[in-house]
Every structure is written in C-alpha cells, then in structure tokens.
Design a protein around this motif. Structure first.
Motif, PDB file in Angstrom:
ATOM      1  N   LYS A   1       0.820  -1.215   0.000  1.00  0.00           N
ATOM      2  CA  LYS A   1       0.000   0.000   0.000  1.00  0.00           C
ATOM      3  C   LYS A   1       0.855   1.265   0.000  1.00  0.00           C
ATOM      4  O   LYS A   1       0.374   2.339  -0.380  1.00  0.00           O
ATOM      5  CB  LYS A   1      -0.945  -0.002   1.207  1.00  0.00           C
ATOM      6  CG  LYS A   1      -2.126  -0.951   1.060  1.00  0.00           C
ATOM      7  CD  LYS A   1      -3.067  -0.864   2.248  1.00  0.00           C
ATOM      8  CE  LYS A   1      -4.308  -1.715   2.033  1.00  0.00           C
ATOM      9  NZ  LYS A   1      -5.232  -1.665   3.199  1.00  0.00           N
ATOM     10  N   GLN A   2       2.108   1.141   0.413  1.00  0.00           N
ATOM     11  CA  GLN A   2       3.001   2.298   0.430  1.00  0.00           C
ATOM     12  C   GLN A   2       3.625   2.576  -0.931  1.00  0.00           C
ATOM     13  O   GLN A   2       4.250   3.620  -1.130  1.00  0.00           O
ATOM     14  CB  GLN A   2       4.101   2.076   1.469  1.00  0.00           C
ATOM     15  CG  GLN A   2       3.598   2.085   2.904  1.00  0.00           C
ATOM     16  CD  GLN A   2       4.672   1.692   3.908  1.00  0.00           C
ATOM     17  OE1 GLN A   2       5.773   1.276   3.542  1.00  0.00           O
ATOM     18  NE2 GLN A   2       4.352   1.818   5.185  1.00  0.00           N
TER      19      GLN A   2
ATOM     20  N   ASP B   1       0.478   3.688  -6.886  1.00  0.00           N
ATOM     21  CA  ASP B   1      -0.175   3.060  -8.042  1.00  0.00           C
ATOM     22  C   ASP B   1      -0.395   1.561  -7.897  1.00  0.00           C
ATOM     23  O   ASP B   1      -0.857   0.907  -8.842  1.00  0.00           O
ATOM     24  CB  ASP B   1       0.585   3.337  -9.348  1.00  0.00           C
ATOM     25  CG  ASP B   1       0.545   4.806  -9.733  1.00  0.00           C
ATOM     26  OD1 ASP B   1      -0.492   5.446  -9.470  1.00  0.00           O
ATOM     27  OD2 ASP B   1       1.537   5.309 -10.282  1.00  0.00           O
ATOM     28  N   VAL B   2      -0.077   0.971  -6.735  1.00  0.00           N
ATOM     29  CA  VAL B   2      -0.421  -0.433  -6.489  1.00  0.00           C
ATOM     30  C   VAL B   2      -1.809  -0.478  -5.850  1.00  0.00           C
ATOM     31  O   VAL B   2      -2.076   0.214  -4.869  1.00  0.00           O
ATOM     32  CB  VAL B   2       0.607  -1.120  -5.568  1.00  0.00           C
ATOM     33  CG1 VAL B   2       0.127  -2.530  -5.196  1.00  0.00           C
ATOM     34  CG2 VAL B   2       1.960  -1.192  -6.241  1.00  0.00           C
ATOM     35  N   LYS B   3      -2.682  -1.295  -6.414  1.00  0.00           N
ATOM     36  CA  LYS B   3      -4.066  -1.399  -5.935  1.00  0.00           C
ATOM     37  C   LYS B   3      -4.324  -2.835  -5.526  1.00  0.00           C
ATOM     38  O   LYS B   3      -4.041  -3.762  -6.288  1.00  0.00           O
ATOM     39  CB  LYS B   3      -5.019  -0.980  -7.061  1.00  0.00           C
ATOM     40  CG  LYS B   3      -6.477  -0.952  -6.690  1.00  0.00           C
ATOM     41  CD  LYS B   3      -7.288  -0.470  -7.895  1.00  0.00           C
ATOM     42  CE  LYS B   3      -8.766  -0.426  -7.598  1.00  0.00           C
ATOM     43  NZ  LYS B   3      -9.542   0.017  -8.783  1.00  0.00           N
ATOM     44  N   LEU B   4      -4.840  -3.030  -4.312  1.00  0.00           N
ATOM     45  CA  LEU B   4      -5.053  -4.405  -3.885  1.00  0.00           C
ATOM     46  C   LEU B   4      -6.211  -4.532  -2.916  1.00  0.00           C
ATOM     47  O   LEU B   4      -6.615  -3.565  -2.253  1.00  0.00           O
ATOM     48  CB  LEU B   4      -3.796  -4.977  -3.235  1.00  0.00           C
ATOM     49  CG  LEU B   4      -3.438  -4.517  -1.819  1.00  0.00           C
ATOM     50  CD1 LEU B   4      -2.560  -5.561  -1.147  1.00  0.00           C
ATOM     51  CD2 LEU B   4      -2.706  -3.181  -1.841  1.00  0.00           C
ATOM     52  N   ALA B   5      -6.777  -5.749  -2.883  1.00  0.00           N
ATOM     53  CA  ALA B   5      -7.772  -6.116  -1.885  1.00  0.00           C
ATOM     54  C   ALA B   5      -7.067  -6.942  -0.821  1.00  0.00           C
ATOM     55  O   ALA B   5      -6.313  -7.869  -1.145  1.00  0.00           O
ATOM     56  CB  ALA B   5      -8.893  -6.925  -2.531  1.00  0.00           C
ATOM     57  N   GLU B   6      -7.264  -6.602   0.443  1.00  0.00           N
ATOM     58  CA  GLU B   6      -6.579  -7.318   1.518  1.00  0.00           C
ATOM     59  C   GLU B   6      -7.071  -8.761   1.584  1.00  0.00           C
ATOM     60  O   GLU B   6      -8.263  -9.010   1.741  1.00  0.00           O
ATOM     61  CB  GLU B   6      -6.823  -6.626   2.853  1.00  0.00           C
ATOM     62  CG  GLU B   6      -6.058  -7.245   4.003  1.00  0.00           C
ATOM     63  CD  GLU B   6      -6.147  -6.398   5.260  1.00  0.00           C
ATOM     64  OE1 GLU B   6      -6.656  -6.907   6.274  1.00  0.00           O
ATOM     65  OE2 GLU B   6      -5.722  -5.228   5.215  1.00  0.00           O
ATOM     66  N   PRO B   7      -6.176  -9.745   1.465  1.00  0.00           N
ATOM     67  CA  PRO B   7      -6.604 -11.144   1.506  1.00  0.00           C
ATOM     68  C   PRO B   7      -7.121 -11.533   2.888  1.00  0.00           C
ATOM     69  O   PRO B   7      -6.599 -11.084   3.905  1.00  0.00           O
ATOM     70  CB  PRO B   7      -5.332 -11.923   1.147  1.00  0.00           C
ATOM     71  CG  PRO B   7      -4.208 -10.987   1.430  1.00  0.00           C
ATOM     72  CD  PRO B   7      -4.727  -9.609   1.230  1.00  0.00           C
ATOM     73  N   GLN B   8      -8.133 -12.379   2.908  1.00  0.00           N
ATOM     74  CA  GLN B   8      -8.739 -12.827   4.156  1.00  0.00           C
ATOM     75  C   GLN B   8      -8.364 -14.266   4.503  1.00  0.00           C
ATOM     76  O   GLN B   8      -8.739 -14.772   5.565  1.00  0.00           O
ATOM     77  CB  GLN B   8     -10.265 -12.696   4.065  1.00  0.00           C
ATOM     78  CG  GLN B   8     -10.759 -11.301   3.756  1.00  0.00           C
ATOM     79  CD  GLN B   8     -10.322 -10.296   4.799  1.00  0.00           C
ATOM     80  OE1 GLN B   8     -10.563 -10.491   5.990  1.00  0.00           O
ATOM     81  NE2 GLN B   8      -9.684  -9.221   4.368  1.00  0.00           N
TER      82      GLN B   8
ATOM     83  N   LEU C   1      11.364  -4.765  -4.430  1.00  0.00           N
ATOM     84  CA  LEU C   1      10.188  -4.437  -5.239  1.00  0.00           C
ATOM     85  C   LEU C   1       9.934  -2.930  -5.211  1.00  0.00           C
ATOM     86  O   LEU C   1       9.662  -2.309  -6.253  1.00  0.00           O
ATOM     87  CB  LEU C   1       8.982  -5.204  -4.698  1.00  0.00           C
ATOM     88  CG  LEU C   1       7.800  -5.430  -5.635  1.00  0.00           C
ATOM     89  CD1 LEU C   1       8.204  -6.289  -6.819  1.00  0.00           C
ATOM     90  CD2 LEU C   1       6.652  -6.110  -4.872  1.00  0.00           C
ATOM     91  N   GLU C   2      10.019  -2.342  -4.038  1.00  0.00           N
ATOM     92  CA  GLU C   2       9.778  -0.905  -3.900  1.00  0.00           C
ATOM     93  C   GLU C   2      10.774  -0.096  -4.722  1.00  0.00           C
ATOM     94  O   GLU C   2      10.402   0.874  -5.395  1.00  0.00           O
ATOM     95  CB  GLU C   2       9.850  -0.519  -2.424  1.00  0.00           C
ATOM     96  CG  GLU C   2       9.429   0.911  -2.145  1.00  0.00           C
ATOM     97  CD  GLU C   2       9.355   1.205  -0.655  1.00  0.00           C
ATOM     98  OE1 GLU C   2       8.596   2.110  -0.281  1.00  0.00           O
ATOM     99  OE2 GLU C   2      10.055   0.527   0.122  1.00  0.00           O
ATOM    100  N   ARG C   3      12.042  -0.492  -4.684  1.00  0.00           N
ATOM    101  CA  ARG C   3      13.059   0.235  -5.462  1.00  0.00           C
ATOM    102  C   ARG C   3      12.809   0.090  -6.963  1.00  0.00           C
ATOM    103  O   ARG C   3      12.958   1.054  -7.728  1.00  0.00           O
ATOM    104  CB  ARG C   3      14.454  -0.284  -5.113  1.00  0.00           C
ATOM    105  CG  ARG C   3      14.950   0.105  -3.735  1.00  0.00           C
ATOM    106  CD  ARG C   3      16.441  -0.150  -3.579  1.00  0.00           C
ATOM    107  NE  ARG C   3      16.771  -1.577  -3.668  1.00  0.00           N
ATOM    108  CZ  ARG C   3      16.833  -2.396  -2.613  1.00  0.00           C
ATOM    109  NH1 ARG C   3      16.578  -1.931  -1.402  1.00  0.00           N
ATOM    110  NH2 ARG C   3      17.174  -3.660  -2.774  1.00  0.00           N
TER     111      ARG C   3
END
Length: 279
Positions: A182-183, A186-193, A266-268
């Motif tokens: 989330k930081q 432009d990354v969009k995600l649904a939190e897995p349950q 990944l962030e870099r």
C-alpha cells in the motif's frame, strides 16, 4: 481440464474493488440451461478471498434454481483464514450436500505439499464415477503419505495448536506485505482474508508505450514479472495465468526476513521515476 471433458469454461471476472468475490447476481447472469458445474474456491488461490456465509447462501439460492448444476467446492485452504473471516463449507448449506463435490487435501493446512495427498468428498455415485477415471490416471496414494496424513489428523480439529501457530504467522506476514504494498504508489489491492497470497493490480506499471528506464518496454504483466526477476531478482507470477491480466500474484509463504528483502527490492524497482509512457 474443462476442455478435455468437451466443456466450455465460462469465467466470471471479479476485481479488487469487490474483494475478488463473485456476487450471486454475476453468477445468475452467466448461467444457462446448459451449465453443468460451478467451480468455487474459498479461501481462494490466488486472491486470498474468503466468502462469507451470507455470500455463499446467496450463491446457493442461485444454484438451487438450476437443477442440473453441480458445484465443485475447492476448500483446501479452509484452515488458513484470518479473523474475522471464517470458512464455511458449501456442502453444509441447505440443499447443497446432494449436488456438491468438495475437494480438499493436506498440502496447505499441514504444509505437506510434497506428499501429494488429497481427497474428494461427495455423494457416493459422484465419488464412484470420479474414482473410475482417477484410478486410471494415478496408481493411488502411497502408504507413507497415508500414515503422514493420519498423523496430521491426530493433531485435532483444524490442525490443533501447530496449525493455529502457523496461521498466526501467516497473518503477521499478510499484514506486513499488505502494508508495504500500500506504500508503493499506483499499487491497488484487496486485503486477503485467507490462504497465503495477495493479488495486487499492477496495471499502472505496464501497457502500450510503457518503458522501464535501462530495461525497455513493459507491455503486460508477463513483461513486468520478467523485469522484476531480472532487475530486482524477485520472482512473481503474472496474473493472466489466473484470468487476471492486470495483476500479479505474490506468495507470502516465506520468512519475514525474506519478505522484507523482497519488498525492499520491489519498492526500489517500482519507483515512479523508473517508468515512462510514450505517447
């Protein structure tokens, strides 16, 4: 597999915005008198989605209106759910036992992937028909694997304390991976349950004209995963393998130290100034 049986697969698309949950009305919209089998997976690989009891009941109502429709319910991740999510077996719903084939196994909850041991629970006539085909494909589960499965079952309901501790560790890793993703802009995600995967939408990082500095064009998720493994040395799975071409799958079945290093890389690699879009 569906095509080998001369069936036509019909995919019901879901999105991160809806938590990758197939709504009952979506199912109703694609069913026809020729529909024969609904394949349901909860908790889900690759999304981590877990259907609530109310959502499953709504789907069961739709299924009940189609008398020739069976349900294959893949529940192999049933023990890996994160509160408040809970697993509910589809066959336990009113009127569904007679038409549900439940698929499960030992590889996920008991970390027995290499033992290759699973099972089908279904009304006897369906189980016998499945066994007639399966027995010609494999010779059967080894005696060693069966003894290991008995030891796993002896741990108690839902694997007892060892599996509970494992699930708590997965939940901690889930929380960390979601927070880090989330930081990243432009990354969009649904939190897995449940399960141990996350399927972020990465479509902002690829497409026509998109290039990564010092690498080259990134036209699709396959190219993005290739860029990440070559430049960041992080292995991910393109979402088109799961019918989600805008996404990539990340497994957090790894140590926290490994996940931290992977997400740092990944962030870099995904910094906004790395990517450009040619008009």
């Amino acid at each position: 597999m569906a095509r080998l049986a001369n069936a036509k697969p019909v995919v019901v698309n879901t999105t991160p915005d809806q938590g990758f949950i197939m709504m009952a009305q979506q199912l109703e919209a694609v069913l026809t008198p020729r529909s024969r089998l609904l394949i349901l997976c909860t908790p889900s690989n690759p999304t981590g989605a877990v259907y609530s009891l109310e959502q499953l009941q709504a789907i069961a109502e739709v299924v009940s209106r189609h008398p020739r429709l069976l349900v294959m319910s893949d529940e192999i991740y049933e023990s890996i759910c994160y509160p408040p999510a809970q697993h509910h077996s589809f066959a336990a719903l009113p009127g569904m036992w007679e038409r549900t084939l439940t698929v499960n196994g030992f590889s996920k909850a008991y970390a027995m992937t290499g033992w290759r041991l699973g099972y089908l629970a279904a009304p006897k006539h369906f189980a016998k028909a499945a066994a007639a085909i399966q027995s010609q494909s494999t010779s059967g589960a080894s005696s060693i694997a069966q003894q290991a499965a008995l030891a796993a079952l002896a741990l108690g309901p839902k694997g007892g304390k060892p599996v509970s501790q494992m699930v708590s560790a997965f939940e901690e890793r889930r929380d960390y991976v979601v927070q880090r993703l989330k930081q990243i802009p432009d990354v969009k995600l649904a939190e897995p349950q449940g399960a141990f995967y996350v399927l972020p939408d990465m479509s902002k990082f690829f497409g026509p004209g998109v290039e990564a500095r010092g690498y080259g064009p990134i036209p699709d998720a396959d190219a993005l995963c290739m860029y990440l493994i070559q430049q960041a040395h992080v292995a991910l799975v393109p979402g088109d393998a799961f019918g989600a071409p805008d996404c990539i799958r990340i497994s957090y079945a790894a140590s926290m130290a490994t996940l931290k290093e992977a997400l740092d890389r990944l962030e870099r690699a995904l910094q906004p100034d790395v990517f450009s879009r040619q008009q």
